[in-house]
Design a protein around this motif. Structure first.
Motif, PDB file in Angstrom:
ATOM      1  N   VAL A   1       0.930  -1.144   0.036  1.00 13.03           N
ATOM      2  CA  VAL A   1      -0.065   0.163   0.189  1.00 13.03           C
ATOM      3  C   VAL A   1       0.850   1.256   0.006  1.00 13.03           C
ATOM      4  O   VAL A   1       1.885   1.258   0.539  1.00 13.03           O
ATOM      5  N   ASN A   2       0.201   2.270  -0.399  1.00 10.44           N
ATOM      6  CA  ASN A   2       1.040   3.660  -0.671  1.00 10.44           C
ATOM      7  C   ASN A   2      -0.127   4.663  -0.217  1.00 10.44           C
ATOM      8  O   ASN A   2      -1.145   4.593  -0.594  1.00 10.44           O
ATOM      9  N   VAL A   3      -0.046   5.244   1.113  1.00  6.67           N
ATOM     10  CA  VAL A   3      -0.875   6.038   1.816  1.00  6.67           C
ATOM     11  C   VAL A   3      -0.530   7.411   1.552  1.00  6.67           C
ATOM     12  O   VAL A   3       0.786   7.665   2.145  1.00  6.67           O
TER      13      VAL A   3
ATOM     14  N   SER B   1       3.795   0.514   2.561  1.00  9.15           N
ATOM     15  CA  SER B   1       4.018  -0.591   3.448  1.00  9.15           C
ATOM     16  C   SER B   1       3.748  -1.770   2.837  1.00  9.15           C
ATOM     17  O   SER B   1       2.706  -1.644   1.989  1.00  9.15           O
ATOM     18  N   SER B   2       3.958  -2.885   3.297  1.00 11.75           N
ATOM     19  CA  SER B   2       3.567  -4.221   2.929  1.00 11.75           C
ATOM     20  C   SER B   2       2.946  -4.795   4.070  1.00 11.75           C
ATOM     21  O   SER B   2       3.522  -5.055   5.297  1.00 11.75           O
ATOM     22  N   LEU B   3       1.677  -5.208   3.854  1.00  7.91           N
ATOM     23  CA  LEU B   3       0.813  -5.504   4.939  1.00  7.91           C
ATOM     24  C   LEU B   3       0.486  -7.221   4.641  1.00  7.91           C
ATOM     25  O   LEU B   3       0.374  -7.598   3.417  1.00  7.91           O
ATOM     26  N   THR B   4       0.226  -7.865   5.789  1.00  9.53           N
ATOM     27  CA  THR B   4      -0.097  -9.300   5.699  1.00  9.53           C
ATOM     28  C   THR B   4      -1.338  -9.442   6.456  1.00  9.53           C
ATOM     29  O   THR B   4      -1.325  -8.980   7.754  1.00  9.53           O
ATOM     30  N   LEU B   5      -2.469  -9.839   5.626  1.00  9.40           N
ATOM     31  CA  LEU B   5      -3.954  -9.775   6.702  1.00  9.40           C
ATOM     32  C   LEU B   5      -4.137 -11.302   6.518  1.00  9.40           C
ATOM     33  O   LEU B   5      -4.219 -12.013   5.579  1.00  9.40           O
ATOM     34  N   ALA B   6      -4.373 -11.942   7.631  1.00 10.78           N
ATOM     35  CA  ALA B   6      -4.936 -13.208   7.798  1.00 10.78           C
ATOM     36  C   ALA B   6      -6.408 -13.169   7.790  1.00 10.78           C
ATOM     37  O   ALA B   6      -7.195 -12.663   8.830  1.00 10.78           O
ATOM     38  N   ARG B   7      -7.136 -13.988   6.782  1.00  8.73           N
ATOM     39  CA  ARG B   7      -8.622 -13.961   6.714  1.00  8.73           C
ATOM     40  C   ARG B   7      -9.266 -15.211   7.538  1.00  8.73           C
ATOM     41  O   ARG B   7      -8.890 -16.389   7.213  1.00  8.73           O
ATOM     42  N   HIS B   8      -9.823 -14.966   8.770  1.00 11.54           N
ATOM     43  CA  HIS B   8     -10.155 -16.002   9.618  1.00 11.54           C
ATOM     44  C   HIS B   8     -11.423 -16.842   8.614  1.00 11.54           C
ATOM     45  O   HIS B   8     -11.914 -16.056   8.134  1.00 11.54           O
ATOM     46  N   PRO B   9     -11.474 -18.172   8.748  1.00  7.97           N
ATOM     47  CA  PRO B   9     -12.242 -18.852   8.097  1.00  7.97           C
ATOM     48  C   PRO B   9     -13.773 -18.423   8.385  1.00  7.97           C
ATOM     49  O   PRO B   9     -14.583 -18.650   7.363  1.00  7.97           O
ATOM     50  N   SER B  10     -14.220 -17.813   9.266  1.00 16.34           N
ATOM     51  CA  SER B  10     -15.529 -17.162   9.544  1.00 16.34           C
ATOM     52  C   SER B  10     -15.507 -15.898   9.030  1.00 16.34           C
ATOM     53  O   SER B  10     -16.672 -15.313   9.179  1.00 16.34           O
ATOM     54  N   GLU B  11     -14.540 -15.178   8.559  1.00 19.93           N
ATOM     55  CA  GLU B  11     -14.590 -13.681   8.214  1.00 19.93           C
ATOM     56  C   GLU B  11     -14.873 -13.588   6.630  1.00 19.93           C
ATOM     57  O   GLU B  11     -14.408 -14.491   5.835  1.00 19.93           O
ATOM     58  N   THR B  12     -15.888 -12.646   6.433  1.00 18.89           N
ATOM     59  CA  THR B  12     -16.098 -12.484   4.913  1.00 18.89           C
ATOM     60  C   THR B  12     -15.061 -11.692   4.217  1.00 18.89           C
ATOM     61  O   THR B  12     -14.124 -10.988   4.800  1.00 18.89           O
ATOM     62  N   GLU B  13     -15.115 -11.605   3.133  1.00 14.41           N
ATOM     63  CA  GLU B  13     -13.936 -10.838   2.241  1.00 14.41           C
ATOM     64  C   GLU B  13     -14.261  -9.313   2.575  1.00 14.41           C
ATOM     65  O   GLU B  13     -13.648  -8.525   2.361  1.00 14.41           O
ATOM     66  N   GLU B  14     -15.809  -9.020   2.630  1.00 17.09           N
ATOM     67  CA  GLU B  14     -16.057  -7.415   2.881  1.00 17.09           C
ATOM     68  C   GLU B  14     -15.405  -7.105   4.060  1.00 17.09           C
ATOM     69  O   GLU B  14     -14.836  -5.935   4.243  1.00 17.09           O
ATOM     70  N   ARG B  15     -15.680  -7.855   5.281  1.00 18.30           N
ATOM     71  CA  ARG B  15     -14.909  -7.397   6.615  1.00 18.30           C
ATOM     72  C   ARG B  15     -13.255  -7.264   6.437  1.00 18.30           C
ATOM     73  O   ARG B  15     -12.966  -6.491   7.020  1.00 18.30           O
ATOM     74  N   LEU B  16     -12.959  -8.422   5.793  1.00 25.69           N
ATOM     75  CA  LEU B  16     -11.439  -8.226   5.370  1.00 25.69           C
ATOM     76  C   LEU B  16     -10.828  -6.926   4.640  1.00 25.69           C
ATOM     77  O   LEU B  16      -9.801  -6.280   5.245  1.00 25.69           O
TER      78      LEU B  16
END
Length: 184
Positions: free
Chosen positions: A12-14, A25-40
């Protein structure tokens, strides 16, 4: 066998013109199995809105005593607590007592409106709390940018977020319901 998190990477460039913050920045996001892509994607957008070199994603859904994102100071105090969704009033109050500033990003149109009507008077007593709402249409557009590997540019100015990848350009705007304990 337990389901594992799905890993998303975002470069990301902010450029936050309002706060005079410019971050790559380089970010790593872990999407929990119960999490929707919208919420991520809302989590990612919340990070972009509050960008800081020490702002980090926490264990999120896996930890009841942590926010989605936080900014710790040099003395392990919580400067910023970022929450998503429609939490119980008790959780929000606890966050406000533990952190210098709390920002709650709400979504899910009808449910959010009902939640706000039920909790507005109690939450407005928290002087360090801000609540921002994103409507379903904007959240759906944001989700179209989701990919396991993303490169995003974000420009923030006067409450507007311009977000783009290699092919798409979005203009997003939250509706502020509460800013530092003041109803809008």
């Amino acid at each position: 066998m337990a389901l594992k998190a799905t890993i998303y990477k975002a470069t990301v460039n902010v450029a936050d013109m309002d706060r005079n913050v410019f971050i790559d920045s380089s970010l790593t996001l872990a999407r929990h199995p119960s999490e929707t892509e919208e919420r991520l994607m809302l989590r990612l957008l919340a990070w972009l809105m509050n960008a800081h070199e020490r702002l980090v994603f926490t264990r999120g859904l896996s930890a009841e005593d942590e926010p989605e994102i936080w900014l710790m100071n040099d003395h392990n105090g919580i400067e910023l607590w970022v929450e998503l969704g429609l939490p119980e009033e008790r959780r929000v109050k606890r966050a406000c007592n533990r952190s210098a500033s709390v920002v709650l990003y709400t979504y899910n149109g009808r449910a959010a409106q009902i939640w706000w009507q039920q909790n507005q008077s109690k939450l407005a007593q928290q002087e360090n709390l801000s609540i921002r709402f994103i409507d379903d249409q904007q959240l759906k557009a944001l989700t179209q940018l989701a990919s396991r590997s993303m490169t995003l540019q974000a420009t923030l100015q006067d409450g507007t977020i311009w977000l783009s990848d290699q092919q798409n350009h979005l203009e997003l705007r939250f509706t502020d319901w509460l800013v530092n304990g003041k109803l809008i």
